[in-house]
Write a protein that holds these residues in place. Structure first.
Motif, PDB file in Angstrom:
ATOM      1  N   ASP A   1      18.170  17.365  50.353  1.00 51.04           N
ATOM      2  CA  ASP A   1      18.613  15.973  50.336  1.00 51.04           C
ATOM      3  C   ASP A   1      20.005  16.000  50.977  1.00 51.04           C
TER       4      ASP A   1
ATOM      5  N   SER B   1      18.876   9.487  52.775  1.00 44.82           N
ATOM      6  CA  SER B   1      18.879   8.074  52.427  1.00 44.82           C
ATOM      7  C   SER B   1      19.591   7.404  53.598  1.00 44.82           C
TER       8      SER B   1
ATOM      9  N   SER C   1      13.177   3.631  51.156  1.00 41.88           N
ATOM     10  CA  SER C   1      14.489   3.947  50.582  1.00 41.88           C
ATOM     11  C   SER C   1      14.642   5.457  50.581  1.00 41.88           C
ATOM     12  N   GLY C   2      15.844   5.904  50.265  1.00 44.12           N
ATOM     13  CA  GLY C   2      16.057   7.347  50.143  1.00 44.12           C
ATOM     14  C   GLY C   2      15.194   7.931  49.043  1.00 44.12           C
ATOM     15  N   MET C   3      15.060   7.209  47.927  1.00 42.92           N
ATOM     16  CA  MET C   3      14.263   7.732  46.815  1.00 42.92           C
ATOM     17  C   MET C   3      12.778   7.772  47.154  1.00 42.92           C
TER      18      MET C   3
ATOM     19  N   GLU D   1      20.713  19.553  47.057  1.00 42.38           N
ATOM     20  CA  GLU D   1      21.547  18.608  47.764  1.00 42.38           C
ATOM     21  C   GLU D   1      22.734  19.390  48.286  1.00 42.38           C
TER      22      GLU D   1
ATOM     23  N   PHE E   1      21.818  13.853  42.677  1.00 41.13           N
ATOM     24  CA  PHE E   1      21.850  12.398  42.549  1.00 41.13           C
ATOM     25  C   PHE E   1      20.982  12.021  41.344  1.00 41.13           C
TER      26      PHE E   1
ATOM     27  N   THR F   1      20.244   4.467  53.850  1.00 38.35           N
ATOM     28  CA  THR F   1      21.098   3.446  53.239  1.00 38.35           C
ATOM     29  C   THR F   1      22.575   3.801  53.410  1.00 38.35           C
ATOM     30  N   LYS F   2      22.859   5.086  53.540  1.00 40.60           N
ATOM     31  CA  LYS F   2      24.240   5.574  53.544  1.00 40.60           C
ATOM     32  C   LYS F   2      24.790   5.549  54.977  1.00 40.60           C
TER      33      LYS F   2
HETATM   34  C1  LIG Z   1      21.771   7.384  47.783  1.00 41.70           C
HETATM   35  C2  LIG Z   1      21.148   8.695  47.632  1.00 41.70           C
HETATM   36  C3  LIG Z   1      19.789   8.804  47.347  1.00 41.70           C
HETATM   37  C4  LIG Z   1      18.887   7.599  47.149  1.00 41.70           C
HETATM   38  O1  LIG Z   1      18.828   6.804  48.279  1.00 41.70           O
HETATM   39  P1  LIG Z   1      18.379   5.240  48.207  1.00 41.70           P
HETATM   40  O2  LIG Z   1      18.359   4.835  49.630  1.00 41.70           O
HETATM   41  O3  LIG Z   1      19.425   4.557  47.403  1.00 41.70           O
HETATM   42  O4  LIG Z   1      17.048   5.206  47.560  1.00 41.70           O
HETATM   43  C5  LIG Z   1      19.249  10.073  47.191  1.00 41.70           C
HETATM   44  N1  LIG Z   1      20.020  11.172  47.324  1.00 41.70           N
HETATM   45  C6  LIG Z   1      21.337  11.105  47.626  1.00 41.70           C
HETATM   46  C7  LIG Z   1      22.122  12.359  47.780  1.00 41.70           C
HETATM   47  C8  LIG Z   1      21.944   9.867  47.788  1.00 41.70           C
HETATM   48  O5  LIG Z   1      23.248   9.811  48.066  1.00 41.70           O
END
Ligand SMILES: *Cc1c(COP(=O)(O)O)cnc(C)c1O
Length: 393
Positions: free
Chosen positions: A183, A205, A85-87, A154, A111, A207-208
């Motif tokens: 980030d 991340s 994951s991003g985290m 970030e 975040f 995920t985005k």
């Molecule tokens: C979503 C996000 C994260 C965490 O990512 P996950 O994939 O949800 O663990 C970390 N930093 C930023 C800036 C994000 O937008």
């Protein structure tokens, strides 16, 4: 990969590893283990595996390696490590290199899970953390310490879309040999120039925007080969936050369309911002690509686009923000971003709910603030939808 390829070509062909079948679309290697021809070859691989030899999926796997090589090629990084994951990427980049007595300097607009790692977890292990207003270079200069080992930020920040001068912050950090970790979700690999500007470690991340279709969690750490192989790889191998091969395949194939998607989303975001400026019910429209953004010149120099997210702030506070959200027909109320679907979020009551009122005030997370992540719908339909919902707010 041909070193002269431009990012869009790298996004389609970079990192490919074809099996003996010559498949056109990259294969998913859903295997955690690998077989060795002989006991001697097993021994040799455990001593030193080359980049096409695998041992166990927690250490690496062909599909994961394809994703890592492809995104490294797009970002212009020497190497990359994919995470669950991003985290997992954020926490690994910090915990893999820090030890007791170290200091971390961070921008305060983060975040909320990143804030938790920095504020709650690192101090438990004797690592001190200082937060600064990331847009103030004076604050960065004043807060840097001889024992500062990592500088974390970030850019563009969430949800108030502040931009931090990466080149200047990197110079300040490098005076004490601290590593700069960005980030970089809001800049996306399409617009990022972070490594060229002096940043040491870039995190997404995935995920985005990288998945971009709301299917899977993932993350990636990009840096030079030395950092990835000597600091990140041993930590990830033994702590278990690796990406799954199936997720890596989703992310790998998504990279092929990332540039087209992100440009389309950013174009619609720009159009939406132009229409929203001047709406009477809004006391603020924040879009880094609009000339009225406080850091417009820096945005154009550092990113070259306003990105895919904008934030609006209703003068009538939370009531108006909720009426707006509840009137949307095309855009969905959710907390993801970078998705094909346009998503609207009320940070004060969801993603940033945990923060105290003072902290929210300090970060500009007002009751009327709504973050909108622009998707791939027709921009006219989106603008009509948002305007009718603003009227009802
Ligand atoms: C979503 C996000 C994260 C965490 O990512 P996950 O994939 O949800 O663990 C970390 N930093 C930023 C800036 C994000 O937008």
């Amino acid at each position: 990969m041909d070193q002269n390829w431009k990012p869009r070509t790298r996004a389609v062909h970079g990192g490919s590893r074809r099996s003996q079948y010559g498949e056109l679309s990259e294969a998913i290697f859903l295997t955690q283990g690998f077989v060795y021809d002989t006991a001697e070859s097993a021994e040799a691989r455990f001593i030193k595996a080359n980049s096409d030899e695998f041992i166990y999926a927690r250490y690496g796997n062909p599909t994961i390696a394809m994703f890592e090589d492809r995104i490294a090629g797009i970002e212009g990084a020497e190497d990359a490590f994919a995470t669950a994951s991003g985290m997992a990427a954020v926490s690994a980049s910090l915990l893999a290199m820090l030890r007791q007595g170290d200091h971390v300097l961070s921008a305060r607009a983060l975040f909320s899970s990143c804030l938790f790692v920095l504020e709650e977890i690192l101090p438990r292990f004797g690592i001190s953390v200082t937060f600064v207003d990331g847009t103030s270079l004076d604050q960065w200069k004043q807060a840097i310490q001889p024992n500062t080992k990592a500088v974390f930020l970030e850019t563009i920040s969430n949800p108030t879309l502040e931009v931090i001068d990466l080149e200047e912050v990197a110079k300040i950090a490098h005076q004490v040999d601290a590593k700069v970790i960005v980030d970089n979700v809001f800049s996306t690999p399409v617009f990022s120039k972070a490594l060229a500007l002096g940043v040491d470690i870039v995190i997404y991340s995935s995920t985005k925007h990288i998945d971009g279709q709301g299917r899977a969690l993932g993350g990636i750490i990009l840096s030079n080969q030395e950092f990835i192989r000597t600091i990140i790889e041993p930590y990830m191998k033994h702590t278990g936050g690796s990406m799954s091969p199936f997720t890596a395949w989703i992310m790998l194939k998504s990279l092929e369309t990332l540039d087209l998607r992100v440009h389309a989303q950013a174009n619609s975001a720009q159009k939406m911002a132009e229409v929203l400026y001047g709406q009477q019910k809004l006391k603020r429209v924040i879009y880094p690509g609009h000339i009225s953004h406080d850091q417009f010149d820096l945005v154009m120099k550092q990113i070259g686009s306003g990105g895919t997210v904008l934030s609006i702030d209703f003068s009538d506070g939370q009531g108006a923000a909720f009426r707006f959200l509840n009137s949307l027909k095309v855009a969905k109320i959710s907390n993801n971003l970078g998705d094909a679907k346009t998503i609207a979020t009320h940070p004060a009551t969801t993603t940033h709910q945990r923060l105290s009122k003072d902290r929210k005030d300090e970060l500009g997370i007002t009751p009327g603030l709504v973050r909108i992540s622009i998707g791939l719908e027709d921009s006219e339909d989106l603008i009509d939808d948002v305007l009718q919902a603003v009227k009802k707010a």
